[in-house]
Every structure is written in structure tokens, then in C-alpha cells.
Design an enzyme around this catalytic site. Sequence first.
Site, PDB file in Angstrom:
ATOM      1  N   ARG A 224       0.853  -1.191   0.000  1.00 49.06           N
ATOM      2  CA  ARG A 224       0.000   0.000   0.000  1.00 49.06           C
ATOM      3  C   ARG A 224       0.891   1.245   0.000  1.00 49.06           C
ATOM      4  O   ARG A 224       1.963   1.258   0.611  1.00 49.06           O
ATOM      5  CB  ARG A 224      -0.920   0.029   1.223  1.00 49.06           C
ATOM      6  CG  ARG A 224      -2.054  -0.983   1.168  1.00 49.06           C
ATOM      7  CD  ARG A 224      -3.092  -0.597   0.133  1.00 49.06           C
ATOM      8  NE  ARG A 224      -4.212  -1.524   0.085  1.00 49.06           N
ATOM      9  CZ  ARG A 224      -4.304  -2.571  -0.726  1.00 49.06           C
ATOM     10  NH1 ARG A 224      -3.292  -2.851  -1.547  1.00 49.06           N
ATOM     11  NH2 ARG A 224      -5.373  -3.339  -0.720  1.00 49.06           N
ATOM     12  N   HIS A 272      -0.262   0.336 -10.097  1.00 50.81           N
ATOM     13  CA  HIS A 272      -1.016  -0.584  -9.229  1.00 50.81           C
ATOM     14  C   HIS A 272      -1.560  -1.777 -10.012  1.00 50.81           C
ATOM     15  O   HIS A 272      -2.765  -2.067  -9.976  1.00 50.81           O
ATOM     16  CB  HIS A 272      -2.160   0.158  -8.533  1.00 50.81           C
ATOM     17  CG  HIS A 272      -2.591  -0.506  -7.248  1.00 50.81           C
ATOM     18  ND1 HIS A 272      -3.122   0.199  -6.189  1.00 50.81           N
ATOM     19  CD2 HIS A 272      -2.581  -1.810  -6.852  1.00 50.81           C
ATOM     20  CE1 HIS A 272      -3.423  -0.638  -5.196  1.00 50.81           C
ATOM     21  NE2 HIS A 272      -3.102  -1.867  -5.591  1.00 50.81           N
TER      22      HIS A 272
END
Length: 309
Positions: A224, A272
Site C-alpha cells: 500500500r 497498481h
Amino acid sequence: MSIIIVNQGKDVTPWVKALRERRPELSLQVYPEITSTEDVEFALAWNHPPGAFKQFPNLKCISSMGAGVDHILRDPELPEAATIVRITDADLTKDMANFTLALVLNHVRGLSFYKTKEQAKEWKPQPYLRNENVTVGVMGVGVLGAEAALQLSKNGFNVIGWARTPKNIEGVQVYAGDDNLDAFLAQSDVLICLLPLTSETADILNKETFNKLPKGAFVINVARGQHLVDNDLVEMIDNGHLSGASLDVFREEPLPKDHVFWNHPAIHVTPHIASVTNPASAVAQVLENYDRLQRNEPLLNIVSLEKGY
């Protein structure tokens, strides 16, 4: 009983299609087009609007659409009666392991470096590292991290892991707890972050952590964006302590066009995409938990609210 899909800002058509194909008779609603709040007992969610679940008085289970659950747990108004579960999908796990292996190989063979030389039309051979001479440290050896560690080990890297609690992974020495973190970091030529995001792990990729890595270490973050202190990374690369980084996750996504990461020569950016849940593959697990809920049986992959994963 009805399932509600709540995914803010993304097209949920693939999930609807996968659920309909597997279970045509399923009662399915898609937020915010709600036909009956009372019927909803199961939610499939990703980045839901805070407080969205309060309107469902009979909600018993909230399932993440992926392995991460921080996007759910940051909502301060979650229904107390709802159990939180996550997806552990074989395709998701394999994709992450392959991606981290690709990033480590890219680093040890200098492929990103040669891309910059190609663009400048410079012929500049450099020495490269051999797998057996590189120690890769994997922070977080849950389902995703353990598979990544195994894949790296099979490809000849020396692999060590770090976790909050002891783990057994074939061919991988795992350091457990805060007392062993420094010993783990001191050996990590390449540091991969695959930790869950919790109050304890937020900002863990900071200057203090980087200083404990060997000089010239390389950092990979596929967990993250909130794990990384952006300015600390740039500072430690610019002062020569770190050789660079590969980043797939960011505090703000999409990464703002004026962010320093875009143009930094030692930072490799991907949007991502390390491991993306495939609804066609993951939907079986969602329906298994849906059926278990109806039968009052224990659910799969329950999230500990205390641990945050």
C-alpha cells in the site's frame, strides 16, 4: 437474502457478469441503485463511501474484492454485526509472486538502467548481480508474501522474511517480531514490502528503516502507498544509501502528474497492476461465503479487527 456490490468509481460489470453466470437466480443489487435495503445481508466491496453500510439493517458479512481490507476497516461506521472477510485467490497470489520476481530480476540485471541508456543512445555495459549473491527480504509473509518468497527462492535468490508472528516457509528463514526486524533489514539487499496496512505498519518504509538496510539496497513496494514515506525514499536514494526503488502503489492514485517519482531516474513506477483480482476466478470464493452465511457455517478468510488483516 441479497448481495450488494459497492465499488466506488470502478466498473463492476465483470463482477456482475461472473456472479450471474455462476448463479443466475442470485438476488443482486449494485450500489447506489438499491431496491431493498432490508434484503441485503452480504456486501462485496472495494473503496466504499464511508458510512454506506449503515443503511443495511440486516448486513451480516462484508467481503473485500481482493486480499486487502484496509479500505473497509478505515470506515469508522462499520456495522458491528457484520463479519469482514477477504479473498485469497490462487491467480491473485501467483500474479503477485511473478510480478515481484520480475521486479527483482529487472533490478539485478539493470534493465531499467539500460532503458534510459537506450533512450539516450548510449552504449554502456555495467556489471550485474547473480541471483545467488543477492538476499531478498520480504516484509510480510502472509499468503501473498509467502508465495513471493517461495518463487524467489526457487529462482536461486537467498530469501528471508519478516512477520509479526513466527512462520514456516520452506527454504526461507523468517524473522518474527520487532526484536528481530533490525537483523532482517541488515541482510536485505532487496527489500519487498507485502505487509497488510495497519496502524502499526503505516509509514514503516521510512528513513529509519532505510538506514538499517545495506548501502546500495533496493526497495520494492507492492503493498500500500501508505507504507512509504515518499520524501524519505527520495532523500535516501539521492544521498546514495539506496540504489533505487520499484513502486506499484501510492498514497494518491492515480499518481499526480507533478509527483517527483515520475521523473526520478532511480524510481520505477507502475500503476497498481502487480496483482489484480480476476472476478471469474474469485467469484467462487465469494459465493462459498455467501452460502456458508445462509447455512450459519463458519466463513472463510475472516479478518481480525484487532490485527487489521
